[in-house]
Design a protein around this motif. Structure first.
Motif: not given
Length: 464
Positions: A292-296, A314, A290, A312, A271-273
């Protein structure tokens, strides 16, 4: 007439003193036969009424034709118009009749066919909270693993439903479980912001004598078998509390993890993307992925190549290529309109992605610009799986259903579900096990249970 048939059926069953069916099952069968009888009785009455309407319209049509022919020839247009409108109404009634009968008959066919092709074989009960994920070992002995919000992972005997081992090393929800391709090691991801690698040793229980087929094929509703864990938690089984390796680099919930081909590296999604790539032997962090703009929400590795796909919130999923050590390329795919809950590789050159936007898309790795097939459903899709041999997609839904599709998007079946059978809450994950001739599909959900199914794949494909 219906009453006489019902009495006759009851008399015949009651007279069958040598029947081996339990009384409860016989009563259940009587009730089902009664329902079928009432359905066809209603159909029969509707059939008679529609026939009367059609006969009446045919009489009017004949009468109109005779009157016009015996009268003024200038009324020929009136004859044509009357015949046309009456014929249209007659045809409409016939169509309605055919549609109603087809609907009822097909509903019976779908129900009986689905149960014959997809049968519930075993329920695995023992977790104290919902089950997020499950998978099957790739080495002998073959066992089922489940990951639960109750902070534990359990290993089960597939045949007996007995709990064999409990992993209790995490301090948070266990969100995924995957097994090493060649060794007896498991990889679990957790809400405690870590992923654990741990070794296990299990001994399968002695095989049970085969049950009476005449009973087991019908009595699919038993909630617990001998040797299963009770609903209040695991029985006295061996417990592993210490991990072989702990992977600690994330700053948020680790939602999923998987082994790369060969088993020397693992990938984790958080969730730290970010997604992290680790060396198994040293627990060293090799790469942080890295972008992704939102949580995986999920990660998956290719069965034969060094490829990783991450999903994700996103609305995208990303394909990471580690085949060339000097170049780590990434491709972003934007085919969904809501959270991508999972994206998985198939044997071959396809990726299948599922989303909260209620769609599933099939992609070709050689041309990922647009999906080659889109499946539209009525509920959000969770962690899906694709069978290796026949490439059948098993979709777990928020609405408690599990549906099967082929790679071209054709629906093959829906797993049977009722108040006494199937999942009672959201279905979180599916996993295929085609090597097993009996339980070849597993599902789990937030009703705290995993279920083993027998899917008759050849018959399923033949009916397509």
């Amino acid at each position: 007439m219906a009453t006489e048939l019902s009495k006759s059926s009851q008399t015949e069953l009651s007279d069958a003193a040598d029947s081996k069916l339990p009384l409860a099952l016989r009563n259940n069968l009587l009730d089902l036969f009664g329902q079928i009888e009432r359905e066809f009785e209603n159909l029969y009455i509707e059939n008679i009424e529609l026939r009367r309407e059609i006969d009446s319209l045919n009489e009017r049509l004949t009468g109109d034709g005779q009157t016009v022919e015996g009268g003024d020839p200038t009324k020929g247009a009136l004859k044509t118009k009357a015949s046309h409108s009456t014929s249209q109404l007659s045809q409409k009634l016939k169509t309605t009749y055919k549609a109603s009968t087809s609907k009822i008959v097909s509903s019976f066919k779908a129900t009986t066919g689905s149960r014959a092709l997809c049968q519930l074989l075993k329920e695995y009960m023992g977790h104290r909270d919902g089950i997020w994920d499950l998978s099957v070992t790739r080495t002998q002995p073959v066992v089922l693993g489940t990951a639960s919000a109750d902070h534990s992972a359990l290993l089960w005997s597939i045949e007996t439903g007995k709990c064999l081992l409990r992993y209790a090393g995490h301090a948070g929800s266990v969100n995924s479980i995957k097994f090493h391709p060649t060794e007896q090691m498991a990889l679990t991801a957790s809400g405690d912001q870590t992923a654990h690698i741990w070794r296990y040793m299990v001994q399968l229980p002695a095989p049970q004598p085969p049950p009476d087929v005449s009973v087991s094929s019908l009595d699919c509703f038993s909630s617990q078998e001998e040797g299963e864990v009770d609903g209040e938690g695991p029985c006295e089984v061996p417990t592993v509390r210490v991990a072989t390796a702990t992977l600690k680099s994330h700053q948020g919930v680790v939602i999923a993890a998987d082994w790369l081909v060969g088993g020397r590296q693992v990938v984790t999604a958080s969730w730290d993307r970010a997604a992290n790539l680790y060396e198994v032997e040293t627990s060293e962090l090799v790469h942080t992925l890295t972008g992704h703009d939102q949580e995986l929400t999920h990660c998956c590795t290719h069965p034969t190549q060094r490829l990783v796909v991450t999903s994700s919130r996103d609305t995208t999923f990303r394909l990471w290529d580690f085949r060339d050590p000097s170049i780590h390329s990434v491709n972003v795919f934007q085919g969904h309109t809501d959270t991508v809950t999972s994206a998985v590789f198939t044997v071959g050159d396809n990726v299948v992605s599922g989303s909260d936007d209620r769609t599933v898309k099939v992609w070709d790795l050689k041309n990922m610009r647009s999906p080659i097939a889109t499946i539209r459903t009525d509920s959000a899709v969770n962690r899906l799986s694709v069978s290796a041999n026949q490439r059948i997609i098993a979709l777990p839904h928020d609405n408690r259903q599990v549906r099967l599709f082929d790679m071209s998007g054709v629906r093959l079946a829906r797993l049977p579900r009722s108040n006494r059978m199937g999942h009672r809450r959201m279905v979180c994950c599916t996993a295929w096990n085609e090597e097993n001739q009996s339980c070849n599909l597993f599902t789990c959900g937030f009703d705290r249970q995993a279920i083993g199914w027998n899917i008759n794949i050849p018959a399923l494909l033949q009916e397509k």
